[in-house]
Design a protein around this motif. Structure first.
Motif, PDB file in Angstrom:
ATOM      1  N   ILE A   1       9.475  12.662  -1.893  1.00 14.92           N
ATOM      2  CA  ILE A   1       8.415  12.315  -1.131  1.00 14.92           C
ATOM      3  C   ILE A   1       8.441  10.894  -1.275  1.00 14.92           C
ATOM      4  CG2 ILE A   1       5.996  12.286  -0.969  1.00 14.92           C
ATOM      5  CD1 ILE A   1       6.008  15.144  -1.500  1.00 14.92           C
ATOM      6  N   GLY A   2       8.298  10.128  -2.688  1.00 11.87           N
ATOM      7  CA  GLY A   2       8.527   8.642  -2.963  1.00 11.87           C
ATOM      8  C   GLY A   2       9.292   7.878  -1.949  1.00 11.87           C
TER       9      GLY A   2
ATOM     10  N   LEU B   1       3.871   1.551  -1.131  1.00 13.89           N
ATOM     11  CA  LEU B   1       4.454   1.477  -2.290  1.00 13.89           C
ATOM     12  C   LEU B   1       3.706   2.094  -3.387  1.00 13.89           C
ATOM     13  CD1 LEU B   1       7.314   0.613  -3.541  1.00 13.89           C
ATOM     14  CD2 LEU B   1       6.626  -1.495  -3.647  1.00 13.89           C
ATOM     15  N   HIS B   2       2.524   1.562  -3.200  1.00 15.30           N
ATOM     16  CA  HIS B   2       1.356   2.361  -4.360  1.00 15.30           C
ATOM     17  C   HIS B   2       1.255   3.547  -4.267  1.00 15.30           C
ATOM     18  CE1 HIS B   2      -2.481   2.515  -6.387  1.00 15.30           C
ATOM     19  NE2 HIS B   2      -1.982   1.771  -7.320  1.00 15.30           N
ATOM     20  N   VAL B   3       1.347   4.215  -3.089  1.00 15.32           N
ATOM     21  CA  VAL B   3       1.078   5.777  -2.936  1.00 15.32           C
ATOM     22  C   VAL B   3       2.486   6.557  -3.363  1.00 15.32           C
ATOM     23  CG1 VAL B   3       1.081   7.683  -1.066  1.00 15.32           C
ATOM     24  CG2 VAL B   3      -0.365   5.255  -0.800  1.00 15.32           C
ATOM     25  N   ALA B   4       3.461   5.812  -3.107  1.00 18.21           N
ATOM     26  CA  ALA B   4       4.838   6.273  -3.313  1.00 18.21           C
ATOM     27  C   ALA B   4       4.878   6.169  -4.911  1.00 18.21           C
ATOM     28  CB  ALA B   4       5.933   5.473  -3.059  1.00 18.21           C
ATOM     29  N   ALA B   5       4.276   5.331  -5.709  1.00 15.21           N
ATOM     30  CA  ALA B   5       4.284   5.338  -6.982  1.00 15.21           C
ATOM     31  C   ALA B   5       3.251   6.261  -7.663  1.00 15.21           C
ATOM     32  CB  ALA B   5       3.822   3.903  -7.512  1.00 15.21           C
TER      33      ALA B   5
ATOM     34  N   PHE C   1      -3.811   6.618   4.301  1.00 11.19           N
ATOM     35  CA  PHE C   1      -2.732   6.303   4.559  1.00 11.19           C
ATOM     36  C   PHE C   1      -1.800   7.131   4.773  1.00 11.19           C
ATOM     37  CE2 PHE C   1       1.531   5.142   3.173  1.00 11.19           C
ATOM     38  CZ  PHE C   1       1.820   3.867   3.731  1.00 11.19           C
TER      39      PHE C   1
ATOM     40  N   ILE D   1       8.548   7.941   1.692  1.00  7.47           N
ATOM     41  CA  ILE D   1       7.497   7.019   1.942  1.00  7.47           C
ATOM     42  C   ILE D   1       8.176   5.672   2.205  1.00  7.47           C
ATOM     43  CG2 ILE D   1       5.369   5.772   1.297  1.00  7.47           C
ATOM     44  CD1 ILE D   1       4.484   8.551   0.275  1.00  7.47           C
ATOM     45  N   CYS D   2       9.044   5.322   1.221  1.00 10.88           N
ATOM     46  CA  CYS D   2       9.657   4.092   1.149  1.00 10.88           C
ATOM     47  C   CYS D   2      10.345   3.823   2.485  1.00 10.88           C
ATOM     48  CB  CYS D   2      10.724   3.867  -0.124  1.00 10.88           C
ATOM     49  SG  CYS D   2       9.897   3.684  -1.684  1.00 10.88           S
TER      50      CYS D   2
ATOM     51  N   LYS E   1       0.844  -1.242  -0.045  1.00 10.76           N
ATOM     52  CA  LYS E   1      -0.033  -0.070  -0.015  1.00 10.76           C
ATOM     53  C   LYS E   1       0.952   1.318   0.109  1.00 10.76           C
ATOM     54  CE  LYS E   1      -3.919  -0.064   2.590  1.00 10.76           C
ATOM     55  NZ  LYS E   1      -5.020   0.110   3.907  1.00 10.76           N
TER      56      LYS E   1
ATOM     57  N   HIS F   1      -5.547   6.159  -0.005  1.00 13.23           N
ATOM     58  CA  HIS F   1      -4.212   6.689  -0.057  1.00 13.23           C
ATOM     59  C   HIS F   1      -4.293   7.932   1.067  1.00 13.23           C
ATOM     60  CE1 HIS F   1      -2.879   5.238  -4.325  1.00 13.23           C
ATOM     61  NE2 HIS F   1      -2.881   4.305  -3.517  1.00 13.23           N
TER      62      HIS F   1
ATOM     63  N   LEU G   1      11.648   1.996  -7.000  1.00 12.45           N
ATOM     64  CA  LEU G   1      10.649   2.962  -7.669  1.00 12.45           C
ATOM     65  C   LEU G   1      11.559   3.218  -9.109  1.00 12.45           C
ATOM     66  CD1 LEU G   1       9.272   5.265  -4.937  1.00 12.45           C
ATOM     67  CD2 LEU G   1       7.962   3.309  -6.267  1.00 12.45           C
TER      68      LEU G   1
ATOM     69  N   ILE H   1      11.270   0.006   2.653  1.00  6.88           N
ATOM     70  CA  ILE H   1      11.107  -0.579   1.278  1.00  6.88           C
ATOM     71  C   ILE H   1      12.277   0.377   0.589  1.00  6.88           C
ATOM     72  CG2 ILE H   1       9.737  -0.449  -0.785  1.00  6.88           C
ATOM     73  CD1 ILE H   1       7.362   0.065   1.107  1.00  6.88           C
TER      74      ILE H   1
ATOM     75  N   TYR I   1      -0.776  15.648  -2.184  1.00  2.42           N
ATOM     76  CA  TYR I   1      -1.559  14.686  -2.680  1.00  2.42           C
ATOM     77  C   TYR I   1      -2.845  15.145  -3.076  1.00  2.42           C
ATOM     78  CZ  TYR I   1      -3.774   9.991  -3.693  1.00  2.42           C
ATOM     79  OH  TYR I   1      -4.307   8.905  -4.281  1.00  2.42           O
TER      80      TYR I   1
ATOM     81  N   LEU J   1      10.105   2.516 -12.522  1.00  5.92           N
ATOM     82  CA  LEU J   1       8.978   3.377 -12.803  1.00  5.92           C
ATOM     83  C   LEU J   1       9.348   4.896 -13.001  1.00  5.92           C
ATOM     84  CD1 LEU J   1       5.881   3.356 -12.500  1.00  5.92           C
ATOM     85  CD2 LEU J   1       6.174   3.929 -10.230  1.00  5.92           C
TER      86      LEU J   1
END
Lengths: 253, 253
Positions: free
Chosen positions: B176-177, A159-163, B229, B180-181, A157, B226, B191, B186, B239, B194
């Motif tokens: 930001i990605g 990771l999906h937000v980060a994506a 989250f 979050i990782c 979840k 999201h 990422l 993670i 966001y 992508l």
């Protein structure tokens, strides 16, 4: 040979079909679609199932349908006790009906119809309810990708937000760049090498190290000039919030 | 041979020095820096000028200093009537002292110290007060780049704002990605493919065609998930504003 069946005919399903076609340890048993015709260019006719009841035995069933349809499709499957995975970044493994053994097979990439991708480079996030099934997923995944990650539903979840930030939102910033160019009779092509190098930089530097620009160096003159230049209120607001966010990062150091 | 002198020793100056070293129609006459030692790894000692008064005759002087110093440096130059350009995206050509012939030589790229770039791929935006000087700039620029654009000061300002969106702000979304990782154990590496493909897509598709994701398909379920989250208020705000902006684009179609 590991027998794989794919349920779905969209972008992800099509890219998986192409990837598995090159694998020498998997056999594609069937592909299911409500619209079998959409599969004819990619799959031999006798491998197309047009009903979930027509699904033959396989070692693993990969559900590659839209997020909202995953739970329902898994409920409509007649058999029980087999390994079924979905390919979604945002749906928990537990959304799958528990009459079968459950797992996740999530390729983290943005797929474009008719644009081939090098699947070997695509990270695949795997999850399974038990280690035996995980080993099967790993065996299958490594024939199509060199980058496997064991990622739980909560991490997935995140990771999906980060994506969404690095893909959807980044593309939208490209869109704003494009809009500004169009309004000022500038070809968007002129920004492309910058876009490429911006992405390229974070392959070796951290985003923190790669950050440059007026916000980073607290250059109020340039920021004021840019805000005066922008007439679209939405673009102004996005400029302000991202500038402030970069400045706040600077203060955290 | 066209005689070029560079004023400055920062990132842009260093990349220009490296690019001109490969050109066979220009000669690098001198490089000026207040800190001559910083240039010793790149420039022969007898070509380094440590005072503006020591500048020898050249066909073109390229001022590659920080935005705020451009006007002042151009005023402190003793000679008159020669061709002087700056390399900034955000400063008007008219900021240069008009005792000399003025122009702009703006390479649109993000330069990283010690990271070589292929200058041939970098767009150079040119501007000059008259066509003769423009022709000289063009002649010089095309020996180091294959992508030249005639861009006026107002267009260059637009381009610089657009560059902030597609480079500075995009890199901040990568940040930001990454955050979050990190918070979810993670690796950021997951990422990277992508990020690369997101940039790669707009080399051939328009950003509008390339847009995907929950905001684009108005998937309120995923957007709610999201937002729930995200716990960082700043990430939530970014966001929301970008999601809304993508949705508004959809309505414009």
């Amino acid at each position: 040979m590991v027998k794989v069946s794919i349920i779905g005919s969209g972008n992800v399903a099509q890219h998986l079909i192409a990837a598995f076609a090159k694998s020498n340890i998997t056999t594609l048993v069937q592909v299911y679609s409500r619209n079998p015709d959409s599969l004819l260019p990619f799959v031999e006719a006798d491998k197309i199932a047009s009903s979930l009841d027509a699904l033959a035995e396989a070692d693993i069933y990969i559900i590659a349908v839209s997020d909202l349809a995953i739970a329902e499709v898994s409920r409509h499957i007649a058999f029980t006790g087999r390994l079924i995975v979905h390919t979604s970044g945002s749906i928990a493994m537990e959304a799958l009906d528990n009459k079968n053994r459950r797992g996740v097979f999530y390729p983290l990439q943005t797929f474009t119809k008719n644009k081939p991708v090098d699947f070997k480079e695509i990270p695949i996030c795997l999850e399974a309810e038990n280690d035996t099934d995980y080993a099967v997923l790993e065996q299958v995944a490594k024939t199509i990708s060199d980058h496997l990650y064991r990622i739980g539903s909560q991490q997935r979840k995140a990771l999906h937000v980060a994506a969404v930030f690095v893909n959807n939102f980044t593309n939208h910033l490209y869109r704003i760049g494009n809009d500004i160019c169009t309004e000022n009779d500038i070809p968007f092509d002129i920004l492309k090498p910058l876009i490429a190098e911006t992405a390229n930089k974070v392959m070796t530097l951290t985003p923190e190290q790669a950050q440059t620009g007026p916000a980073k160096r607290n250059d109020q003159n340039t920021i004021e000039t840019h805000l005066k230049f922008l007439t679209d209120q939405n673009q102004k607001d996005i400029y302000k919030i991202l500038t402030q966010s970069i400045m706040n990062d600077g203060k955290k150091l």
